[in-house]
Design a protein around this motif. Sequence first.
Motif, PDB file in Angstrom:
ATOM      1  N   LYS A  13     -82.649 -86.172 -24.142  1.00 40.60           N
ATOM      2  CA  LYS A  13     -83.845 -86.924 -24.516  1.00 40.60           C
ATOM      3  C   LYS A  13     -83.872 -88.193 -23.680  1.00 40.60           C
ATOM      4  N   PHE A  14     -85.005 -88.852 -23.679  1.00 34.47           N
ATOM      5  CA  PHE A  14     -85.192 -90.029 -22.845  1.00 34.47           C
ATOM      6  C   PHE A  14     -85.355 -91.272 -23.713  1.00 34.47           C
ATOM      7  N   LYS A  15     -84.985 -92.411 -23.159  1.00 30.50           N
ATOM      8  CA  LYS A  15     -85.152 -93.695 -23.828  1.00 30.50           C
ATOM      9  C   LYS A  15     -85.422 -94.745 -22.766  1.00 30.50           C
ATOM     10  N   TYR A  16     -85.900 -95.887 -23.199  1.00 34.07           N
ATOM     11  CA  TYR A  16     -85.992 -97.026 -22.289  1.00 34.07           C
ATOM     12  C   TYR A  16     -85.351 -98.220 -22.968  1.00 34.07           C
ATOM     13  N   THR A  17     -84.838 -99.103 -22.141  1.00 37.22           N
ATOM     14  CA  THR A  17     -84.262-100.341 -22.652  1.00 37.22           C
ATOM     15  C   THR A  17     -84.936-101.500 -21.939  1.00 37.22           C
ATOM     16  N   TYR A  18     -85.009-102.626 -22.631  1.00 38.85           N
ATOM     17  CA  TYR A  18     -85.438-103.869 -21.987  1.00 38.85           C
ATOM     18  C   TYR A  18     -84.172-104.692 -21.782  1.00 38.85           C
ATOM     19  N   ASN A  19     -83.923-105.071 -20.529  1.00 33.67           N
ATOM     20  CA  ASN A  19     -82.744-105.858 -20.181  1.00 33.67           C
ATOM     21  C   ASN A  19     -83.180-107.219 -19.667  1.00 33.67           C
ATOM     22  N   THR A  28     -83.712-101.393 -27.355  1.00 33.58           N
ATOM     23  CA  THR A  28     -83.630 -99.971 -27.014  1.00 33.58           C
ATOM     24  C   THR A  28     -84.710 -99.231 -27.784  1.00 33.58           C
ATOM     25  N   SER A  29     -85.412 -98.347 -27.090  1.00 36.07           N
ATOM     26  CA  SER A  29     -86.485 -97.579 -27.721  1.00 36.07           C
ATOM     27  C   SER A  29     -85.925 -96.439 -28.553  1.00 36.07           C
ATOM     28  N   ASN A  30     -86.813 -95.796 -29.286  1.00 35.28           N
ATOM     29  CA  ASN A  30     -86.483 -94.538 -29.945  1.00 35.28           C
ATOM     30  C   ASN A  30     -86.336 -93.463 -28.872  1.00 35.28           C
ATOM     31  N   SER A  31     -85.798 -92.317 -29.228  1.00 35.69           N
ATOM     32  CA  SER A  31     -85.672 -91.193 -28.304  1.00 35.69           C
ATOM     33  C   SER A  31     -87.033 -90.545 -28.080  1.00 35.69           C
ATOM     34  N   HIS A  32     -87.230 -90.029 -26.868  1.00 31.71           N
ATOM     35  CA  HIS A  32     -88.475 -89.345 -26.504  1.00 31.71           C
ATOM     36  C   HIS A  32     -88.134 -88.006 -25.850  1.00 31.71           C
ATOM     37  N   ALA A  36     -92.312 -88.922 -19.443  1.00 38.97           N
ATOM     38  CA  ALA A  36     -93.727 -89.304 -19.514  1.00 38.97           C
ATOM     39  C   ALA A  36     -94.039 -90.010 -20.832  1.00 38.97           C
ATOM     40  N   HIS A  37     -93.412 -89.569 -21.927  1.00 38.09           N
ATOM     41  CA  HIS A  37     -93.603 -90.245 -23.217  1.00 38.09           C
ATOM     42  C   HIS A  37     -93.080 -91.679 -23.160  1.00 38.09           C
ATOM     43  N   CYS A  38     -91.949 -91.879 -22.498  1.00 45.09           N
ATOM     44  CA  CYS A  38     -91.400 -93.233 -22.349  1.00 45.09           C
ATOM     45  C   CYS A  38     -92.379 -94.119 -21.578  1.00 45.09           C
ATOM     46  N   ILE A  39     -92.854 -93.629 -20.468  1.00 43.77           N
ATOM     47  CA  ILE A  39     -93.775 -94.412 -19.634  1.00 43.77           C
ATOM     48  C   ILE A  39     -95.057 -94.703 -20.399  1.00 43.77           C
ATOM     49  N   SER A  40     -95.549 -93.718 -21.136  1.00 41.21           N
ATOM     50  CA  SER A  40     -96.757 -93.908 -21.933  1.00 41.21           C
ATOM     51  C   SER A  40     -96.546 -94.991 -22.985  1.00 41.21           C
ATOM     52  N   GLU A  41     -95.417 -94.952 -23.664  1.00 34.89           N
ATOM     53  CA  GLU A  41     -95.148 -95.963 -24.700  1.00 34.89           C
ATOM     54  C   GLU A  41     -95.001 -97.360 -24.086  1.00 34.89           C
ATOM     55  N   LEU A  75     -91.011 -98.765 -32.867  1.00 37.92           N
ATOM     56  CA  LEU A  75     -90.885 -98.287 -31.494  1.00 37.92           C
ATOM     57  C   LEU A  75     -89.507 -98.542 -30.897  1.00 37.92           C
ATOM     58  N   GLY A  76     -88.770 -99.495 -31.436  1.00 35.93           N
ATOM     59  CA  GLY A  76     -87.450 -99.784 -30.894  1.00 35.93           C
ATOM     60  C   GLY A  76     -86.731-100.838 -31.706  1.00 35.93           C
TER      61      GLY A  76
END
Length: 122
Positions: A13-19, A28-32, A36-41, A75-76
């Motif tokens: 699964k994918f996630k994004y973090t803000y550093n 840290t975001s939820n799992s996606h 594309a879902h990460c980028i959309s969010e 969302l995170g």
Amino acid sequence: MGTIVISKKENNKFKYTYNNRKGHTLLTSNSHETKAHCISEINILKRNFTSIDYLRYKTPSGKLYFKISINEYILGSSRKFTTPLLMDKGLNDWKNNFTQSEILDFCEDVFEGFPEIIFDEN
């Protein structure tokens, strides 16, 4: 200025973090299911930044953290902080820098395509 890093987790699964600018993960975001879902969010967050709600929490051991939500959908979550001052600094960093942050994609295997190095033990 901080960075937003998209990565693939061990469960595919994918996630994004803000550093922050020092490279420390603040959120840290939820799992996606897809990148594309990460980028959309991320784009939704940037477009609706003024609509984000910040929910503050305290763990049983006394650590502090916050969650971000839009329309009551979480969302995170932030990392854990030891003092209210540190949490406020992390939250302010997020609020001041997220919308201008560069997005980095760490999903791809950077070693893919490189030949495997085999060492001769003789």
